[in-house]
Scaffold this motif. Structure first.
Motif, mmCIF file in Angstrom:
data_model
loop_
_atom_site.group_PDB
_atom_site.id
_atom_site.type_symbol
_atom_site.label_atom_id
_atom_site.label_comp_id
_atom_site.label_asym_id
_atom_site.label_seq_id
_atom_site.Cartn_x
_atom_site.Cartn_y
_atom_site.Cartn_z
ATOM 1 N N ARG A 1 -18.460 48.204 -10.694
ATOM 2 C CA ARG A 1 -17.867 46.900 -11.016
ATOM 3 C C ARG A 1 -17.670 46.054 -9.761
ATOM 4 N N LYS A 2 -17.281 46.695 -8.684
ATOM 5 C CA LYS A 2 -17.089 45.980 -7.432
ATOM 6 C C LYS A 2 -18.412 45.408 -6.929
ATOM 7 N N LEU A 3 -19.482 46.218 -6.972
ATOM 8 C CA LEU A 3 -20.806 45.761 -6.537
ATOM 9 C C LEU A 3 -21.304 44.619 -7.416
ATOM 10 N N LEU A 4 -21.177 44.802 -8.737
ATOM 11 C CA LEU A 4 -21.681 43.788 -9.662
ATOM 12 C C LEU A 4 -20.905 42.479 -9.547
ATOM 13 N N ARG A 5 -19.609 42.582 -9.328
ATOM 14 C CA ARG A 5 -18.803 41.365 -9.163
ATOM 15 C C ARG A 5 -19.311 40.550 -7.972
ATOM 16 N N GLY A 6 -19.627 41.238 -6.873
ATOM 17 C CA GLY A 6 -20.153 40.554 -5.690
ATOM 18 C C GLY A 6 -21.509 39.925 -5.951
ATOM 19 N N ILE A 7 -22.383 40.653 -6.666
ATOM 20 C CA ILE A 7 -23.713 40.137 -6.991
ATOM 21 C C ILE A 7 -23.615 38.898 -7.878
ATOM 22 N N ILE A 8 -22.720 38.955 -8.869
ATOM 23 C CA ILE A 8 -22.545 37.824 -9.789
ATOM 24 C C ILE A 8 -22.036 36.597 -9.041
ATOM 25 N N GLN A 9 -21.095 36.809 -8.161
ATOM 26 C CA GLN A 9 -20.555 35.683 -7.383
ATOM 27 C C GLN A 9 -21.626 35.058 -6.499
ATOM 28 N N LYS A 10 -22.499 35.880 -5.910
ATOM 29 C CA LYS A 10 -23.608 35.349 -5.099
ATOM 30 C C LYS A 10 -24.567 34.526 -5.960
ATOM 31 N N GLN A 11 -24.861 35.052 -7.162
ATOM 32 C CA GLN A 11 -25.778 34.353 -8.062
ATOM 33 C C GLN A 11 -25.200 33.000 -8.478
ATOM 34 N N GLU A 12 -23.904 32.975 -8.784
ATOM 35 C CA GLU A 12 -23.264 31.711 -9.180
ATOM 36 C C GLU A 12 -23.287 30.704 -8.038
ATOM 37 N N LYS A 13 -23.110 31.196 -6.816
ATOM 38 C CA LYS A 13 -23.163 30.318 -5.647
ATOM 39 C C LYS A 13 -24.565 29.745 -5.472
ATOM 40 N N THR A 14 -25.577 30.595 -5.677
ATOM 41 C CA THR A 14 -26.971 30.162 -5.574
ATOM 42 C C THR A 14 -27.285 29.089 -6.609
ATOM 43 N N MET A 15 -26.758 29.274 -7.802
ATOM 44 C CA MET A 15 -27.021 28.328 -8.888
ATOM 45 C C MET A 15 -26.467 26.941 -8.593
ATOM 46 N N LYS A 16 -25.427 26.866 -7.772
ATOM 47 C CA LYS A 16 -24.837 25.575 -7.431
ATOM 48 C C LYS A 16 -25.630 24.828 -6.365
ATOM 49 N N THR A 17 -26.441 25.578 -5.599
ATOM 50 C CA THR A 17 -27.157 24.952 -4.474
ATOM 51 C C THR A 17 -28.655 24.860 -4.676
ATOM 52 N N ASP A 18 -29.216 25.737 -5.544
ATOM 53 C CA ASP A 18 -30.667 25.799 -5.747
ATOM 54 C C ASP A 18 -31.026 25.096 -7.049
ATOM 55 N N GLU A 19 -32.075 24.301 -7.009
ATOM 56 C CA GLU A 19 -32.476 23.552 -8.208
ATOM 57 C C GLU A 19 -33.069 24.456 -9.278
ATOM 58 N N ASP A 20 -33.746 25.540 -8.879
ATOM 59 C CA ASP A 20 -34.399 26.405 -9.867
ATOM 60 C C ASP A 20 -34.233 27.869 -9.471
ATOM 61 N N PRO A 21 -32.993 28.405 -9.563
ATOM 62 C CA PRO A 21 -32.735 29.749 -9.075
ATOM 63 C C PRO A 21 -32.931 30.843 -10.114
ATOM 64 N N ASN A 22 -33.117 30.491 -11.349
ATOM 65 C CA ASN A 22 -32.988 31.460 -12.429
ATOM 66 C C ASN A 22 -34.294 32.187 -12.760
ATOM 67 N N ASP A 23 -34.743 33.014 -11.795
ATOM 68 C CA ASP A 23 -35.929 33.809 -12.020
ATOM 69 C C ASP A 23 -35.553 35.281 -12.155
ATOM 70 N N ASN A 24 -34.304 35.542 -12.548
ATOM 71 C CA ASN A 24 -33.865 36.912 -12.790
ATOM 72 C C ASN A 24 -32.937 36.920 -13.997
ATOM 73 N N LEU A 25 -32.745 38.107 -14.592
ATOM 74 C CA LEU A 25 -31.984 38.200 -15.833
ATOM 75 C C LEU A 25 -30.536 37.732 -15.676
ATOM 76 N N LEU A 26 -29.941 38.064 -14.548
ATOM 77 C CA LEU A 26 -28.563 37.640 -14.329
ATOM 78 C C LEU A 26 -28.465 36.113 -14.276
ATOM 79 N N GLY A 27 -29.398 35.477 -13.553
ATOM 80 C CA GLY A 27 -29.403 34.021 -13.479
ATOM 81 C C GLY A 27 -29.598 33.388 -14.848
ATOM 82 N N LEU A 28 -30.520 33.952 -15.632
ATOM 83 C CA LEU A 28 -30.774 33.433 -16.975
ATOM 84 C C LEU A 28 -29.554 33.615 -17.870
ATOM 85 N N LEU A 29 -28.883 34.752 -17.725
ATOM 86 C CA LEU A 29 -27.690 35.016 -18.519
ATOM 87 C C LEU A 29 -26.565 34.043 -18.158
ATOM 88 N N LEU A 30 -26.339 33.847 -16.864
ATOM 89 C CA LEU A 30 -25.278 32.939 -16.430
ATOM 90 C C LEU A 30 -25.582 31.498 -16.839
#
Length: 518
Positions: free
Chosen positions: A266-295
């Motif tokens: 849970r600790k690892l995944l929480r960090g990964i999710i937070q990184k993905q959310e940060k990427t989504m705020k700065t990158d125009e097309d970041p969602n090339d992975n399942l987590l990005g698509l889910l978020l």
């Protein structure tokens, strides 16, 4: 006097509490099981008489230990080794039988129409939660019910549609190519070598999930995979034992380790999710992975309801779904590829046909999405492997409302078991060649092969059918195509045939093959 009165009241409360506790224990351990047994027998179902607390658990455990103590011949029926107790039960009492999982009766459901009822009526037949310790591994969609399940399914669905899966194909290819290059290195000197492919398929499918689920967080994803693997091994032992209420709170070595693993994941995944959310705020097309698509889907759902976060998934929900990505995605593909290699080694004519189809469509080029969808023989082979060696050997549901399955009324609290492997090997459903490897039975698709019956269940069936089945099949097609483009293979003399159910259907002693470079 006041002290005496208080003492009397306290003693009275204690006595009342003990009486309630004893009554509930008596009902759970004896009265309810005996009523359920009488109910089942009056309807013509057969099974062993109930034994206090353990039911059939001891017999089940003893038969399983005996079955897995030695391998079987490559031509032998795998069912007596994989589920020996259920096999013996059906052989002795017939398909209309039941067994005892502790004090809970478990009824076999093997008729296609009855299976359809069980898997369609999701409010009457729900996922069992008889062992809370299993929830450390079995999370997300697979563990949810009713409205919460519907909400999560709606949010996750867009991540697994065909157009989105197409975006993940380059990552799947890269992971597979890494495995193929390792194999090429091993065979480079002599042109052939002996190889245990099972650990390679485990690593490959773990790599695919790490890359496709988390993209740039690949190394952290690999650590999650390692932890999930350890957790699956512990859970496999946990779910075969009778759970005593409250046992999860006892600080045993096993319980403590399961909690430690869950905390780290849970600790690892929480960090990964937070990184993905940060990427989504700065990158125009970041969602090339399942987590990005889910978020992305989750955020859209929240926005569509006026930024009401209660309609979406919270961070713990997302973590649970990520855990499910890992477990289901990794296990299903690795076991499918393993048994595909075993069967194509046994039946080289089908290996040749599959290779000719792959070469005809792709030559030596990288398989593309459209070409993978044009394959005919390869899917036939994969379906037949899934029929003979289904990843999960049984599907369980608990009866939550009084309802009928055809002419059968089951008591609330009872379990039903759809023994997938028995259904897939049933002569009445599949013909006299039910236990033979015959991919041609799927030449006109699953519907034709099953004659429209609910008798093919490698990914479940009905509203709760596995959401990742297209992902798993796409990954398996890619891997098999690359293997066939580069190698031929046969079983090694050291290969030991020993299928074993550890949550999914593993090879107990690995899968040794002779690999030849083309």
């Amino acid at each position: 006097m006041e002290v005496v009165a208080v003492t009397v009241v306290c003693v009275g409360f204690c006595i009342a509490f003990i009486i309630i506790l004893v009554t509930k224990a008596l009902n759970w351990l004896w009265l309810w099981p005996k009523r359920a047994e009488r109910c089942l027998r009056e309807q013509g179902l057969k099974g062993n008489s109930y034994k206090l607390l353990f039911g059939d658990a001891k017999a089940l455990s003893m038969l399983l230990q005996k079955a897995v103590s030695k391998p079987i011949n490559i031509n032998d029926d795998i069912v007596p080794r994989v589920i020996p107790f259920q096999h013996q039960l059906v052989k002795e009492y017939g398909k209309n039988s039941y067994f005892w999982f502790g004090p809970i009766p478990t009824v076999h459901i093997m008729n296609p129409e009855a299976i359809k009822d069980v898997l369609n009526k999701t409010r009457d037949f729900q996922k069992p939660s008889y062992n809370p310790l299993a929830k450390y591994l079995i999370t997300g969609l697979v563990d949810l019910e009713n409205d919460k399940w519907s909400k999560h399914r709606k949010i996750i669905n867009p991540a697994f549609n065909q157009l989105k899966l197409k975006l993940l194909l380059p990552a799947i290819y890269q992971c597979c190519n890494r495995m193929i290059n390792k194999w090429k290195t091993l065979v480079s000197e002599k042109g052939s070598c002996e190889l245990d492919v099972w650990p390679f398929f485990n690593s490959f499918s773990g790599d695919v999930i790490s890359c496709t689920a988390f993209g740039s967080s690949y190394e952290e994803g690999r650590r999650v995979f390692q932890l999930q693997k350890e957790l699956a091994e512990i859970t496999a032992k946990v779910i075969t034992s009778v759970y005593i209420p409250g046992w999860r709170f006892v600080p045993t070595k096993r319980n403590k380790r399961m909690k430690e693993i869950d905390y780290e994941i849970r600790k690892l995944l929480r960090g990964i999710i937070q990184k993905q959310e940060k990427t989504m705020k700065t990158d125009e097309d970041p969602n090339d992975n399942l987590l990005g698509l889910l978020l992305e889907s989750n955020h859209r759902e929240i926005e569509d309801h006026g930024n009401d976060k209660s309609v979406g998934m919270n961070i713990d929900d997302v973590i649970n779904e990520c855990k499910l990505f890992y477990f289901a995605g990794q296990e299903t593909t690795s076991v499918l590829l393993n048994w595909t290699i075993v069967l194509l080694s046994r039946f080289p004519n089908w290996q040749t046909q599959a290779r000719e189809e792959v070469i005809e469509i792709f030559g030596t080029n990288e398989p593309d999405y459209d070409g993978l969808n044009r394959l005919k023989i390869v899917p036939m082979i994969l379906y037949e492997v899934l029929r003979l060696y289904p990843p999960a050997t049984s599907i369980y549901r608990v009866v939550t409302n009084e309802t009928k399955i055809r002419n059968l009324t089951l008591p609330i609290g009872a379990l039903v078991s759809v023994p997938t492997i028995l259904v897939h090997h049933d002569y009445e459903l599949w013909g006299n060649d039910a236990k033979e490897f015959k991919p041609e039975r799927f030449s006109e698709g699953v519907l034709k092969a099953t004659k429209g019956q609910v008798s093919f269940l490698p990914f479940g069936w009905g509203p709760r059918i596995c959401i990742g089945q297209n992902f798993a099949l796409l990954e398996a097609k890619m891997a098999l195509c690359l293997i066939l483009q580069n190698f031929s293979f046969e079983l090694s003399q050291s290969y030991v045939h020993a299928p074993l159910a550890i949550i999914t259907l593993h090879p107990q002693f690995g899968t040794s093959i002779l690999l030849h470079k083309l």
